[in-house]
Write a protein that holds these residues in place. Structure first.
Motif, PDB file in Angstrom:
ATOM      1  N   UNK A   1     -73.158 115.266 -39.406  1.00 26.60           N
ATOM      2  CA  UNK A   1     -71.965 114.816 -40.130  1.00 26.60           C
ATOM      3  C   UNK A   1     -71.251 115.896 -40.922  1.00 26.60           C
ATOM      4  N   UNK A   2     -71.719 117.151 -40.835  1.00 27.79           N
ATOM      5  CA  UNK A   2     -71.020 118.206 -41.588  1.00 27.79           C
ATOM      6  C   UNK A   2     -69.818 118.659 -40.755  1.00 27.79           C
ATOM      7  N   UNK A   3     -68.653 118.332 -41.262  1.00 29.87           N
ATOM      8  CA  UNK A   3     -67.427 118.577 -40.485  1.00 29.87           C
ATOM      9  C   UNK A   3     -67.248 120.033 -40.103  1.00 29.87           C
ATOM     10  N   UNK A   4     -67.484 120.934 -41.077  1.00 31.95           N
ATOM     11  CA  UNK A   4     -67.236 122.354 -40.802  1.00 31.95           C
ATOM     12  C   UNK A   4     -68.158 122.860 -39.691  1.00 31.95           C
ATOM     13  N   UNK A   5     -69.407 122.347 -39.710  1.00 36.78           N
ATOM     14  CA  UNK A   5     -70.377 122.759 -38.688  1.00 36.78           C
ATOM     15  C   UNK A   5     -69.931 122.236 -37.319  1.00 36.78           C
ATOM     16  N   UNK A   6     -69.519 120.964 -37.287  1.00 31.08           N
ATOM     17  CA  UNK A   6     -69.063 120.350 -36.030  1.00 31.08           C
ATOM     18  C   UNK A   6     -67.858 121.109 -35.485  1.00 31.08           C
ATOM     19  N   UNK A   7     -66.979 121.521 -36.406  1.00 34.25           N
ATOM     20  CA  UNK A   7     -65.781 122.264 -35.987  1.00 34.25           C
ATOM     21  C   UNK A   7     -66.192 123.576 -35.325  1.00 34.25           C
ATOM     22  N   UNK A   8     -67.181 124.249 -35.964  1.00 37.59           N
ATOM     23  CA  UNK A   8     -67.642 125.528 -35.389  1.00 37.59           C
ATOM     24  C   UNK A   8     -68.198 125.323 -33.985  1.00 37.59           C
ATOM     25  N   UNK A   9     -69.002 124.236 -33.808  1.00 38.87           N
ATOM     26  CA  UNK A   9     -69.605 123.946 -32.496  1.00 38.87           C
ATOM     27  C   UNK A   9     -68.537 123.781 -31.416  1.00 38.87           C
ATOM     28  N   UNK A  10     -67.388 123.225 -31.812  1.00 31.65           N
ATOM     29  CA  UNK A  10     -66.328 122.935 -30.838  1.00 31.65           C
ATOM     30  C   UNK A  10     -65.271 124.039 -30.771  1.00 31.65           C
ATOM     31  N   UNK A  11     -65.469 125.073 -31.606  1.00 27.80           N
ATOM     32  CA  UNK A  11     -64.481 126.155 -31.643  1.00 27.80           C
ATOM     33  C   UNK A  11     -63.167 125.710 -32.277  1.00 27.80           C
ATOM     34  N   UNK A  12     -63.242 124.764 -33.197  1.00 26.78           N
ATOM     35  CA  UNK A  12     -62.040 124.289 -33.891  1.00 26.78           C
ATOM     36  C   UNK A  12     -62.067 124.779 -35.337  1.00 26.78           C
ATOM     37  N   UNK A  13     -60.910 124.661 -36.008  1.00 23.31           N
ATOM     38  CA  UNK A  13     -60.909 124.944 -37.443  1.00 23.31           C
ATOM     39  C   UNK A  13     -61.247 123.637 -38.165  1.00 23.31           C
ATOM     40  N   UNK A  14     -61.633 123.735 -39.442  1.00 30.20           N
ATOM     41  CA  UNK A  14     -61.983 122.544 -40.226  1.00 30.20           C
ATOM     42  C   UNK A  14     -60.791 121.605 -40.327  1.00 30.20           C
ATOM     43  N   UNK A  15     -59.588 122.185 -40.434  1.00 33.06           N
ATOM     44  CA  UNK A  15     -58.369 121.371 -40.521  1.00 33.06           C
ATOM     45  C   UNK A  15     -58.139 120.586 -39.236  1.00 33.06           C
ATOM     46  N   UNK A  16     -58.353 121.315 -38.093  1.00 36.47           N
ATOM     47  CA  UNK A  16     -58.132 120.658 -36.789  1.00 36.47           C
ATOM     48  C   UNK A  16     -59.075 119.469 -36.596  1.00 36.47           C
ATOM     49  N   UNK A  17     -60.377 119.714 -36.924  1.00 35.96           N
ATOM     50  CA  UNK A  17     -61.331 118.603 -36.695  1.00 35.96           C
ATOM     51  C   UNK A  17     -61.027 117.443 -37.644  1.00 35.96           C
ATOM     52  N   UNK A  18     -60.598 117.785 -38.856  1.00 39.36           N
ATOM     53  CA  UNK A  18     -60.231 116.744 -39.822  1.00 39.36           C
ATOM     54  C   UNK A  18     -59.103 115.884 -39.280  1.00 39.36           C
ATOM     55  N   UNK A  19     -58.132 116.546 -38.694  1.00 39.18           N
ATOM     56  CA  UNK A  19     -56.985 115.841 -38.144  1.00 39.18           C
ATOM     57  C   UNK A  19     -57.408 114.919 -37.002  1.00 39.18           C
ATOM     58  N   UNK A  20     -58.272 115.472 -36.099  1.00 35.75           N
ATOM     59  CA  UNK A  20     -58.726 114.694 -34.934  1.00 35.75           C
ATOM     60  C   UNK A  20     -59.557 113.479 -35.363  1.00 35.75           C
ATOM     61  N   UNK A  21     -60.400 113.693 -36.370  1.00 33.01           N
ATOM     62  CA  UNK A  21     -61.254 112.589 -36.857  1.00 33.01           C
ATOM     63  C   UNK A  21     -60.379 111.433 -37.329  1.00 33.01           C
ATOM     64  N   UNK A  22     -59.301 111.816 -38.039  1.00 33.21           N
ATOM     65  CA  UNK A  22     -58.356 110.806 -38.524  1.00 33.21           C
ATOM     66  C   UNK A  22     -57.668 110.126 -37.348  1.00 33.21           C
TER      67      UNK A  22
END
Ligand SMILES: Nc1ncnc2c1ncn2[C@@H]1O[C@H](COP(=O)(O)OP(=O)(O)OP(=O)(O)O)[C@@H](O)[C@H]1O
Ligand SMILES: [Mg+2]
Length: 542
Positions: free
Chosen positions: A515-536
């Motif tokens: 559930x750590x967003x920043x870690x998940x973003x790294x795994x997918x090669x995304x930025x924290x902002x991008x994953x935040x946007x997608x989650x929403x």
């Protein structure tokens, strides 16, 4: 009544005398009852009453002896006309002298002439020749001897022995009743004071370091920081997600500070309207607004000499931000509707789970106030970033709730693994509630993983706690599961399929990174902002 050499005159011989005496007796008893009920110092009121008896010429050297708790012995508790050295000798075993005899025989003892009677021991000495007789009356409660009241009687006493015995019985019973009430009050006071000490210790215990569980490096840093900054008066800003312990840490700061004996006042700024919040913070004068019927002090005034904890500080309106800034700069303010400037000496600890920097950027939070508050920032890490603490906290709360609910259980290894894997989005508060539910729901003995199905959130159960099947279904770490459509090999990828695939990858990455967003973003090669946007965008809840 046992009478030694008594020659009791008969008052009934004269009817007028009897009536006069009865009237006087009632009057005297009334006065004594008033004395006994109008003061809290029972010893003082008993002695005053004894003096009243003496003044009326009835008795002298009045004394009351109480039976000791475990032995048949009387000790002096109240008296008049006795010197301290005489009081020291005033103990009687049951049966010893006239006083002891009254206790043993349970009957009043009358010695008409003390100067020639062996039952009058004169233990206290210094008896004047004016005092000729002695009366000792036993006082009983529930058939048990509890005390003896005695008095010497002078040559000119207007009473006969029957009347003296009756008077002493009534007055002695009143004394004993008052003593009992006093004893109950003292006992209740003691138990209240014990309770007060207990609750004070308990509440401090809750907030002393040893009750803040945490061995992780991140929490050790927090403890070190608190130890360093708590003694100063510096403003502290505690940041952290919900349930990470912001209030607990704020209280620890107060208890470790020089202000620990001063007040610790709290206010949640998010829970109330702006007008109410202003009056809560600064107080109001009488008539300041419709409901202000009395002057009321605000939290800044109440916290004078202590600490004020302002929770959810990110939720205050711009106009209150200005007022808060002034009080932080000048340590003075006016009550709502008042013009008098009030000085206060308050150490401020604030907390928020909002991103204040972002709010400053957006112009929602004053930058100058932010810097005033952020003198010492303390960042509390979420529980999912300190897994070593999950086990400790689990055990801590298991024991606490087992004790509270009188249960006896232990967590099996697989169940503990399940709890360790869970991302605890509600942090320690969620863990605490979960542990209480486990203790209440599970039977005594070993806690098994399947028993946790009732206590962990529904989505998590679906993900982790399904029985294994040949082809596991797609993860459903979301509130509204969206199963992937069956994909024929070689079939063309539609936009819809692609979106589903992206959503699934994000969910999987979030699971893998607990559930750590920043870690998940790294795994997918995304930025924290991008994953935040997608989650929403996909409405993923975790
Ligand atoms: N390190 C800890 N050890 C033991 N208990 C803790 C710890 N941290 C928090 N708790 C407990 O977790 C619960 C939540 O803590 P607290 O109210 O301080 O969190 P919070 O950050 O203020 O939450 P919120 O933002 O929702 O107000 C409390 O019952 C507290 O006692
Ligand atoms: Mg809180």
């Amino acid at each position: 009544m046992m009478t030694f050499e008594a020659n009791i005159p008969n008052r009934e011989e004269c009817q007028t005398c009897a009536l006069t005496f009865a009237y006087k007796e009632i009057n005297l008893l009334y006065e004594i009852a008033v004395i006994l009920t109008s003061t809290v110092d029972i010893n003082d009121s008993i002695e005053k009453s004894m003096r009243k008896l003496k003044q009326n010429g009835y008795l002298e050297r009045c004394a009351i002896f109480k039976k000791k708790e475990d032995i048949d012995e009387l000790e002096l508790v109240n008296s008049i006309d006795l010197e301290p050295y005489q009081k020291k000798n005033a103990t009687y075993r049951f049966g010893e002298g006239a006083t002891g005899l009254a206790a043993k025989s349970r009957e009043p003892i009358v010695i008409e002439n003390i100067h020639n009677n062996i039952n009058y021991l004169n233990k206290m000495g210094n008896i004047s020749t004016q005092m000729v007789s002695y009366v000792a009356v036993p006082l009983l409660q529930d058939e048990e001897i509890i005390a003896v009241i005695s008095a010497n009687i002078g040559k000119n006493s207007p009473l006969n022995f029957d009347e003296i015995v009756r008077m002493l019985t009534i007055v002695g019973t009143l004394f004993i009743g008052s003593m009992k009430v006093q004893q109950t009050i003292v006992k209740e006071k003691e138990s209240l004071s014990d309770l007060k000490t207990y609750y004070k210790e308990e509440s401090q215990k809750e907030y002393k370091f040893e009750n803040i569980v945490g061995k992780s490096t991140k929490m050790q840093h927090v403890f070190n920081l608190i130890n360093t900054v708590a003694p100063s008066d510096a403003t502290i800003l505690i940041r952290g997600e919900t349930g990470t312990g912001k209030e607990l840490i704020a209280t620890a700061v107060h208890n470790l500070s020089r202000r620990q004996n001063g007040p610790f006042i709290k206010l949640n700024c998010a829970a109330i309207s702006e007008t109410l919040l202003e009056s809560e913070l600064f107080g109001h004068e009488k008539g300041a607004f419709t409901d202000a019927r009395e002057m009321r002090k605000g939290r800044f005034e109440l916290a004078d000499g202590g600490t004020l904890f302002l929770d959810e500080i990110g939720d205050i309106t711009p106009s209150l931000q200005v007022k808060l800034l002034r009080i932080l700069q000048e340590q003075e303010f006016e009550r709502v509707g008042g013009s008098k400037t009030i000085k206060t000496n308050v150490r401020l600890v604030a907390a928020t789970n909002r991103n204040l920097e972002e709010m400053v950027r957006k112009g929602e939070f004053r930058e100058d106030l932010f810097y005033r508050l952020n003198v010492i920032p303390i960042n509390l890490p979420p529980l999912r970033e300190r897994y070593e603490d999950v086990k400790l906290l689990t055990e801590h709360y298991l024991h606490r709730f087992m004790k509270e609910h009188r249960k006896n259980m232990h967590i099996s290894k697989p169940a503990m693994e399940l709890l360790l894997d869970y991302p605890w989005p509600g942090n320690i508060r969620e863990l605490q509630n979960t542990m209480e539910r486990i203790v209440l729901i599970c039977p005594d003995g070993e806690i098994l993983p399947e028993m946790l199905s009732h206590v962990l959130p529904f989505n998590y159960q679906r993900l982790y706690m399904q029985p294994e099947v040949a082809t596991p279904p797609p993860p459903t770490y979301v509130s509204t599961p969206a199963p992937l459509p069956p994909q024929e090999s070689g079939a063309p990828m539609t936009k819809k399929n692609l979106l589903e695939l992206e959503k699934e990858s994000i969910i999987q990455a979030l699971i893998d990174s607990h559930g750590i967003q920043s870690k998940a973003a790294r795994l997918l090669g995304m930025t924290a902002r991008q994953i935040g946007y997608k989650i929403k965008q996909y409405g993923i809840e975790f």
